[in-house]
Design an enzyme around this catalytic site. Structure first.
Site, short mmCIF file in Angstrom:
data_model
loop_
_atom_site.label_atom_id
_atom_site.label_comp_id
_atom_site.label_asym_id
_atom_site.label_seq_id
_atom_site.Cartn_x
_atom_site.Cartn_y
_atom_site.Cartn_z
N ASP A 94 0.94 -0.85 0.19
CA ASP A 94 -0.07 -0.14 -0.03
C ASP A 94 0.94 1.22 0.08
OD1 ASP A 94 -1.40 -2.28 1.73
OD2 ASP A 94 -2.82 -1.26 1.41
N LYS A 95 0.28 2.39 -0.89
CA LYS A 95 0.81 3.45 -0.58
C LYS A 95 0.80 4.48 0.67
CE LYS A 95 1.88 8.50 -2.83
NZ LYS A 95 1.44 8.80 -3.11
#
Length: 402
Positions: A94-95
């Site tokens: 995930d960012k």
């Protein structure tokens, strides 16, 4: 085109917020040997051996905050003055989160990594290791997730959060529907599977405009840039797209200006990304299998089921698929007919072959734990999942916003 995430087993609907801060969502990779790459900690390689091992490749742990994996790799390549394709990783992360993962590379000296290991904002490198093993996609056991849910004042138990302690303790969170989660399709801009369907149908023109144009959930210059693409004003679009975050769109548009060939534009993308489109379409079809199985039947073992680790499986439809027998086979045939599929067309000339495989329809959650912070109205949960499974599929059973 929906994501086919339609069904629930628990559906607790806690009214809360995740990811107020990136550190509220921690993803720690688990190696094939079962080692959790804990944030802020070394694995424990002996210092005297760390750079003395023979091998062509280097592995290291990358910890990042608010970076997506591809952008982080691209920045590492820039700092080490090498090509992005010299890097590999076991899985994307995930960012908007704090994440850890192993990264592999070749053509770089360990000393160079040591030089830059703390020089990039919100990226840390540790546990540098020489090895004979090339790190490939999927070379991990899974991930550990540690997540904070901050209750909204509108939640029914906002003034008595302790009630969730008992609710979570009594709910069966051993198994979950094995959907492909929203990340597979694009969390902010869910179009990956739509692009994939166009590619499957050899409609590369529509695939190009869906990926580079067609603004969804976007504002400002990015929305304007995508509108320019839709209007065929490519030079204007190039001036508007932010260069750091929209690197792939820029490359594709430049290549189209140069060649006038929509299909060729997809060849300038990293191989993992170009494959991801069709993979996402296959995932969309698999999610529909889960919907039908849940709605009309059950996840008990039925006649004709192919069973893996005690769970029924379904086909991720592809060029080499052998359909299931029994009811599951009927579900697969229904989807093939509904989508007007020819499975052999998943072998796409001069693009890639997508043979398909099997996937469990339900999957196990490991080591689920929860705790309550009464003073700050925060519920913390942690759990482990095997590779290929999605934390958002667990979270959508717990929190309303997913």
């Amino acid at each position: 085109m929906p994501l086919n995430l339609n069904c629930y087993l628990l559906n607790l609907k806690i009214d809360g917020v995740m990811k107020k801060y990136p550190e509220d969502f921690i993803v720690e990779e688990i190696t094939p040997e079962g080692i959790v790459l804990e944030a802020g900690k070394d694995i424990g390689f002996k210092e005297e051996n760390k750079h003395d091992w023979n091998g062509s490749f280097i592995h290291f742990t990358m910890e990042k905050i608010n970076w997506n994996t591809m952008d982080a790799i691209r920045e590492l390549a820039r700092r080490t003055k090498t090509k992005r394709k010299n890097f590999g990783f076991a899985g994307t992360k995930d960012k908007f989160a704090l994440t850890t993962q192993r990264v592999g590379c070749f053509g770089i000296k360990p000393e160079k990594l040591e030089e830059i290991k703390n020089s990039i904002k919100d990226i840390t490198i540790r546990d540098i290791q020489k090895t004979n093993i090339k790190l490939r996609m999927g070379h991990l056991w899974g991930n550990k997730f540690t997540i904070k849910i901050r209750l909204n004042e509108t939640d029914k138990y906002y003034n008595d959060i302790s009630k969730y302690e008992e609710i979570l303790k009594n709910k069966n969170l051993d198994y979950i529907l094995n959907y492909y989660g929203t990340q597979r399709f694009g969390t902010f801009r869910p179009i990956t599977h739509i692009v994939g369907k166009f590619i499957y149908n050899r409609d590369f023109e529509s695939a190009f405009y869906t990926y580079c144009g067609a603004p969804i959930n976007e504002t400002g210059v990015v929305k304007e840039a995508r509108e320019m693409v839709d209007n065929g004003e490519f030079e204007k679009a190039l001036k508007l797209f932010p260069k750091k975050s929209y690197y792939n769109e820029i490359k594709m548009i430049r290549h189209y200006i140069k060649t006038g060939n929509y299909k060729e534009c997809f060849k300038v993308l990293p191989p993992q990304l170009s494959s991801m489109f069709v993979n996402a379409y296959q995932s969309y079809l698999f999610n529909e299998m889960i919907n039908i199985r849940h709605r009309d039947y059950s996840f008990d073992i039925l006649d004709g089921d192919v069973v893996e680790e005690g769970a029924p499986t379904g086909n991720i439809l592809g060029s080499d698929t052998i359909l299931s027998d029994g009811i599951q086979g009927d579900i697969e045939k229904y989807i093939i007919e509904k989508e007007n599929l020819d499975l052999k067309k998943f072998k796409i000339e001069d693009y890639g072959n997508f043979p398909g495989t099997r996937r469990k329809l339900i999957t196990k959650i490991y080591d689920f734990e929860s705790s309550i912070d009464k003073d700050n109205n925060i519920i913390s949960i942690s759990f482990k999942m095997e590779r290929g499974n999605y934390a958002t599929v667990v979270l959508r059973e717990i929190i309303s916003e997913i």
